[in-house]
Design a protein around this motif. Structure first.
Motif, mmCIF file in Angstrom:
data_model
loop_
_atom_site.group_PDB
_atom_site.id
_atom_site.type_symbol
_atom_site.label_atom_id
_atom_site.label_comp_id
_atom_site.label_asym_id
_atom_site.label_seq_id
_atom_site.Cartn_x
_atom_site.Cartn_y
_atom_site.Cartn_z
ATOM 1 N N PHE A 88 0.831 -1.204 0.000
ATOM 2 C CA PHE A 88 0.000 0.000 0.000
ATOM 3 C C PHE A 88 0.864 1.252 0.000
ATOM 4 O O PHE A 88 0.617 2.197 -0.762
ATOM 5 C CB PHE A 88 -0.927 -0.035 1.227
ATOM 6 C CG PHE A 88 -1.808 1.174 1.339
ATOM 7 C CD1 PHE A 88 -3.021 1.232 0.668
ATOM 8 C CD2 PHE A 88 -1.428 2.271 2.119
ATOM 9 C CE1 PHE A 88 -3.831 2.347 0.776
ATOM 10 C CE2 PHE A 88 -2.230 3.382 2.226
ATOM 11 C CZ PHE A 88 -3.435 3.432 1.546
ATOM 12 N N ARG A 89 1.896 1.293 0.881
ATOM 13 C CA ARG A 89 2.767 2.477 0.955
ATOM 14 C C ARG A 89 3.523 2.678 -0.351
ATOM 15 O O ARG A 89 3.790 3.811 -0.754
ATOM 16 C CB ARG A 89 3.736 2.326 2.124
ATOM 17 C CG ARG A 89 3.053 2.434 3.490
ATOM 18 C CD ARG A 89 4.073 2.679 4.598
ATOM 19 N NE ARG A 89 5.082 1.621 4.661
ATOM 20 C CZ ARG A 89 4.962 0.533 5.406
ATOM 21 N NH1 ARG A 89 3.877 0.356 6.141
ATOM 22 N NH2 ARG A 89 5.901 -0.377 5.416
ATOM 23 N N SER A 90 3.846 1.581 -1.020
ATOM 24 C CA SER A 90 4.563 1.695 -2.298
ATOM 25 C C SER A 90 3.643 2.243 -3.390
ATOM 26 O O SER A 90 4.055 3.069 -4.218
ATOM 27 C CB SER A 90 5.114 0.327 -2.694
ATOM 28 O OG SER A 90 5.687 0.369 -3.983
ATOM 29 N N LEU A 91 2.403 1.777 -3.416
ATOM 30 C CA LEU A 91 1.479 2.190 -4.475
ATOM 31 C C LEU A 91 1.012 3.630 -4.310
ATOM 32 O O LEU A 91 0.796 4.339 -5.301
ATOM 33 C CB LEU A 91 0.264 1.253 -4.485
ATOM 34 C CG LEU A 91 0.505 -0.150 -5.024
ATOM 35 C CD1 LEU A 91 -0.663 -1.056 -4.676
ATOM 36 C CD2 LEU A 91 0.706 -0.102 -6.542
ATOM 37 N N ILE A 92 0.849 4.090 -3.072
ATOM 38 C CA ILE A 92 0.246 5.406 -2.875
ATOM 39 C C ILE A 92 1.175 6.543 -3.316
ATOM 40 O O ILE A 92 0.736 7.676 -3.517
ATOM 41 C CB ILE A 92 -0.182 5.573 -1.400
ATOM 42 C CG1 ILE A 92 -1.281 6.627 -1.304
ATOM 43 C CG2 ILE A 92 1.019 5.929 -0.523
ATOM 44 C CD1 ILE A 92 -1.988 6.640 0.038
ATOM 45 N N ASP A 108 1.242 6.966 -11.463
ATOM 46 C CA ASP A 108 0.237 6.504 -12.431
ATOM 47 C C ASP A 108 -0.244 5.097 -12.033
ATOM 48 O O ASP A 108 0.272 4.489 -11.091
ATOM 49 C CB ASP A 108 0.823 6.487 -13.842
ATOM 50 C CG ASP A 108 -0.269 6.669 -14.898
ATOM 51 O OD1 ASP A 108 0.075 6.975 -16.051
ATOM 52 O OD2 ASP A 108 -1.466 6.501 -14.553
ATOM 53 N N VAL A 109 -1.191 4.603 -12.827
ATOM 54 C CA VAL A 109 -1.719 3.263 -12.596
ATOM 55 C C VAL A 109 -0.669 2.233 -12.975
ATOM 56 O O VAL A 109 0.000 2.347 -14.013
ATOM 57 C CB VAL A 109 -3.008 3.043 -13.412
ATOM 58 C CG1 VAL A 109 -3.521 1.621 -13.232
ATOM 59 C CG2 VAL A 109 -4.061 4.055 -13.005
ATOM 60 N N VAL A 110 -0.522 1.206 -12.136
ATOM 61 C CA VAL A 110 0.469 0.153 -12.354
ATOM 62 C C VAL A 110 -0.263 -1.175 -12.497
ATOM 63 O O VAL A 110 -1.072 -1.533 -11.642
ATOM 64 C CB VAL A 110 1.478 0.084 -11.185
ATOM 65 C CG1 VAL A 110 2.484 -1.037 -11.423
ATOM 66 C CG2 VAL A 110 2.161 1.427 -10.995
ATOM 67 N N GLY A 137 -7.175 16.280 -5.773
ATOM 68 C CA GLY A 137 -6.486 17.517 -5.445
ATOM 69 C C GLY A 137 -5.054 17.199 -5.057
ATOM 70 O O GLY A 137 -4.329 16.490 -5.757
ATOM 71 N N ASN A 138 -4.636 17.693 -3.918
ATOM 72 C CA ASN A 138 -3.289 17.429 -3.433
ATOM 73 C C ASN A 138 -3.236 16.261 -2.451
ATOM 74 O O ASN A 138 -2.166 15.935 -1.937
ATOM 75 C CB ASN A 138 -2.720 18.690 -2.746
ATOM 76 C CG ASN A 138 -2.532 19.841 -3.732
ATOM 77 O OD1 ASN A 138 -2.175 19.601 -4.888
ATOM 78 N ND2 ASN A 138 -2.774 21.066 -3.275
ATOM 79 N N ASP A 139 -4.392 15.676 -2.166
ATOM 80 C CA ASP A 139 -4.453 14.598 -1.173
ATOM 81 C C ASP A 139 -4.516 13.241 -1.854
ATOM 82 O O ASP A 139 -5.269 13.029 -2.812
ATOM 83 C CB ASP A 139 -5.684 14.757 -0.271
ATOM 84 C CG ASP A 139 -5.639 16.036 0.551
ATOM 85 O OD1 ASP A 139 -6.721 16.556 0.852
ATOM 86 O OD2 ASP A 139 -4.519 16.477 0.875
ATOM 87 N N ARG A 140 -3.703 12.321 -1.341
ATOM 88 C CA ARG A 140 -3.796 10.927 -1.768
ATOM 89 C C ARG A 140 -4.502 10.169 -0.642
ATOM 90 O O ARG A 140 -3.902 9.856 0.394
ATOM 91 C CB ARG A 140 -2.415 10.349 -2.044
ATOM 92 C CG ARG A 140 -1.723 11.065 -3.197
ATOM 93 C CD ARG A 140 -0.581 10.290 -3.776
ATOM 94 N NE ARG A 140 -0.054 10.926 -4.970
ATOM 95 C CZ ARG A 140 0.800 10.374 -5.823
ATOM 96 N NH1 ARG A 140 1.224 9.140 -5.572
ATOM 97 N NH2 ARG A 140 1.217 11.017 -6.881
ATOM 98 N N VAL A 141 -5.792 9.865 -0.902
ATOM 99 C CA VAL A 141 -6.637 9.348 0.169
ATOM 100 C C VAL A 141 -6.605 7.833 0.274
ATOM 101 O O VAL A 141 -7.085 7.261 1.248
ATOM 102 C CB VAL A 141 -8.099 9.814 -0.028
ATOM 103 C CG1 VAL A 141 -8.186 11.314 0.045
ATOM 104 C CG2 VAL A 141 -8.659 9.302 -1.355
ATOM 105 N N GLY A 142 -6.046 7.164 -0.717
ATOM 106 C CA GLY A 142 -6.031 5.707 -0.676
ATOM 107 C C GLY A 142 -5.508 5.130 -1.971
ATOM 108 O O GLY A 142 -4.876 5.839 -2.776
ATOM 109 N N VAL A 143 -5.765 3.851 -2.162
ATOM 110 C CA VAL A 143 -5.340 3.137 -3.376
ATOM 111 C C VAL A 143 -6.568 2.447 -3.961
ATOM 112 O O VAL A 143 -7.420 1.950 -3.219
ATOM 113 C CB VAL A 143 -4.249 2.101 -3.046
ATOM 114 C CG1 VAL A 143 -3.948 1.223 -4.269
ATOM 115 C CG2 VAL A 143 -2.969 2.811 -2.591
ATOM 116 N N PHE A 144 -6.651 2.443 -5.298
ATOM 117 C CA PHE A 144 -7.751 1.738 -5.949
ATOM 118 C C PHE A 144 -7.188 0.734 -6.945
ATOM 119 O O PHE A 144 -6.000 0.786 -7.305
ATOM 120 C CB PHE A 144 -8.688 2.717 -6.661
ATOM 121 C CG PHE A 144 -8.121 3.287 -7.937
ATOM 122 C CD1 PHE A 144 -8.384 2.689 -9.169
ATOM 123 C CD2 PHE A 144 -7.302 4.413 -7.910
ATOM 124 C CE1 PHE A 144 -7.863 3.205 -10.333
ATOM 125 C CE2 PHE A 144 -6.771 4.929 -9.076
ATOM 126 C CZ PHE A 144 -7.049 4.327 -10.297
#
Length: 624
Positions: free
Chosen positions: A235-239, A243-245, A267-274
């Motif tokens: 999760f920490r690596s993806l956030i 771009d999409v991997v 915006g400027n916030d990365r709220v999670g991973v999808f």
């Protein structure tokens, strides 16, 4: 040609044609590799998901500003007037379809918390700790109404559902008045993301656990969520990716998928991973020209299928339909009907066999009809013989009984002669009973049983029967009891005939109950039936009746078990008789419009399970 070839050959040719066309379609239309197509589609679906989350954020901000700039709200929020705030925002929650609304005062008080589910608005009275969340605390510390919106994924402690939250400050003329938090449930966002991205979607929380998905049974399926979750390190690596991997392939519910993951940035916030997910067999539609060719070729194949199907129908279905019509005619009684099918295949053989079977059935039916007619005549002859014999025997029996009584009076001082005279008299009475039973059976068989109905009390009728059997009950030490007969209403019945019914039932109970047993007659009023019924039960503690004989014992001359076949066995244990009593009882009960039946667990001469005979009679008078 056999029917097997008629069916197999056309569809064998059809299968070959479809296979050739399939090869052409695959080699012509699928120009790129499956991996490239899946990757391109996944990347495109990922961009669509990111764009739609941005749109959701824009909707949150617009809704939050409507709430924040509602007239009077900022003042009420600052002075912590909860009722005034609720009066202002509840119409907005309903009108704007806000799923979760939280209002925080400048002092950090969670003043209002509203959850809307399925159109129902719920006020949350307890403090859920929303004021301490990372998207609210900076506003409370800085107290700057100009700060930009903040967003996050979080769990609502009211219903334990994951929401996407957006927080904005509430301004007032002289400064900061509080914070508005707008939330939308993840499970409500996911279906829209799937429909727009044309792919299944997974949302991951801060620790890498999947908090919602459109795969399987959706967000409520904990097994699916656990299976597709990722580690905290991943999760920490993806956030932090830009771009999409594309990721790995995995199997779920017997189907293989490929997914691509990326950061959920608003915006400027990365709220999670999808993640977006597609099945491995996903194939992108080809160009318009090739699609037209594909449709044209399969249209021609379908026309061929229709033509072959029509031919198969004529070759197979028509003869089968003829067989069905013939079988229905025979079932309706027309044994002269024949199929008329003449062919050398299996259907022809079936039709010929069916016709031969019908001819034999006709011969057998005619033979059975002749036999039945003969049996009917024999039964009538037997009934006539019984009736004539009974009438012929009655007169001499009357003389014998009269002379026996006279002889008994004259020799009463001679013990031996008196005993012999009494034996003659007892035998004559027994024979008279049998003759009377034969006459009753004859009248029942000829439907000439005439009922003289009157209103009578069942208890009085049973008492008369009890009185007649009192010596036998005393001799055999059998206890006779009645239950509930005094509470029964009057019933319309022929007293003489109905007394015969209970006479035969009690006599059977005595005969098949060992010495020292019990005979109980009970009654109950069944008012729930139409018409109302009176049900009388004659229960004994005798040897019982085998279930296979429950219906047979009501036939004439039927005997069950081992009985002593002698005329003196009227009330002896397992004493004999002509086997007419229950047949007479059934005839009389049915003539009254009633029903008689027996219940017994079985025949056992060691444990004595007993039997219960039921007589059900209607209270309503029927036409005679």
């Amino acid at each position: 040609m056999s029917i097997r070839l008629k069916v197999i050959l056309p569809y064998l040719l059809l299968t070959l044609v479809v296979a050739v066309i399939g090869v052409y379609v695959v080699t012509r239309l699928v120009s790129n590799t499956l991996s490239e197509r899946l990757t391109n589609q996944l990347l495109e679906a990922g961009r669509v998901v990111s764009d739609n989350f941005v749109r959701q954020e824009v909707a949150h901000v617009e809704t939050g500003r409507i709430v924040a700039y509602t007239s009077g709200l900022a003042e009420a929020l600052r002075r912590e007037d909860r009722e005034a705030v609720l009066a202002l925002v509840e119409p907005l929650v309903s009108g704007l379809s806000i799923q979760n609304l939280i209002l925080i005062t400048p002092r950090g008080t969670e003043l209002v918390h509203i959850v809307q589910e399925d159109g129902e608005i719920q006020r949350v009275e307890e403090n859920t700790g929303a004021a301490g969340s990372p998207i609210v605390q900076p506003y409370l510390q800085n107290r700057d109404e100009q700060e930009p919106p903040r967003r996050a994924l979080g769990v609502n402690l009211v219903n334990d559902q994951y929401y996407y939250y957006t927080a904005i400050p509430v301004p007032l003329d002289d400064g900061f008045a509080g914070v508005v938090v707008i939330g939308t449930a993840i499970e409500n966002i996911l279906p829209f993301l799937k429909s727009t991205s044309l792919a299944d979607v997974i949302i991951y929380g801060a620790d890498g656990r999947a908090i919602g998905t459109t795969l399987g049974a959706g967000s409520a399926d904990e097994n699916t969520l656990n299976m597709i979750s990722i580690s905290d390190e991943d999760f920490r690596s993806l956030i932090v990716q830009d771009d999409v991997v594309t990721g790995e392939n995995f199997e779920l519910d017997g189907r293989w998928y490929r997914l691509a993951r990326g950061p959920l940035q608003v915006g400027n916030d990365r709220v999670g991973v999808f993640a977006v997910v597609l099945p491995l067999n996903f194939v992108i539609q080809s160009t318009l020209d090739n699609r037209t060719t594909y449709v044209l070729l399969f249209t021609l194949v379908m026309l061929g299928v229709i033509a072959i199907g029509f031919s198969v129908t004529r070759l197979i279905i028509n003869p089968l339909y003829s067989l069905v019509q013939t079988s229905q005619a025979i079932a309706g009684g027309d044994l002269d009907k024949r199929t008329g099918i003449k062919s050398n295949d299996e259907i022809g053989t079936l039709a010929n066999t069916f016709d031969e079977m019908t001819a034999r059935l006709k011969e057998r039916t005619e033979e059975l009809e002749r036999t039945n007619e003969l049996l009917t005549r024999m039964d009538k002859t037997k009934s006539n013989f019984i009736q004539i014999s009974a009438h012929e025997l009655r007169t001499p029996l009357t003389l014998i009984m009269g002379y026996s009584q006279m002889l008994e009076d004259k020799v009463k001082d001679d013990a031996e002669a008196a005993m012999l005279a009494k034996g003659i008299l007892d035998g004559s009475e027994r024979m008279t009973d049998i003759v009377g039973s034969m006459l009753d059976v004859s009248r029942i068989d000829s439907n000439s049983l005439f009922l003289k109905k009157t209103e009578l009390q069942v208890e009085q009728l049973v008492n008369k029967v009890h009185k007649g059997f009192a010596p036998a009950l005393k001799e055999r030490r059998i206890k006779f009891e009645t239950e509930g007969l005094d509470a029964l209403p009057m019933i319309p019945a022929d007293p003489e005939l109905l007394q015969k019914v209970f006479h035969h039932l009690v006599m059977n109970a005595i005969k098949f109950t060992p010495d020292g047993g019990n005979v109980t007659i009970s009654g109950k009023y069944l008012n729930g039936r139409v018409p109302a019924q009176v049900e009388v039960a004659v229960r004994d503690t005798g040897i019982g009746i085998d279930p296979d004989s429950h219906s047979l014992i009501f036939n004439k001359f039927y005997q069950t078990g081992e009985v002593l076949l002698h005329s003196s066995g009227k009330t002896k244990f397992k004493g004999g008789g002509p086997g007419l009593g229950l047949a007479i009882a059934r005839g009389i009960v049915e003539a009254h419009g009633g029903k008689i039946w027996v219940e017994s667990p079985g025949h056992d001469e060691k444990n004595y399970p007993g039997s219960t005979f039921f007589v059900s009679l209607p209270l309503e008078k029927k036409a005679e």
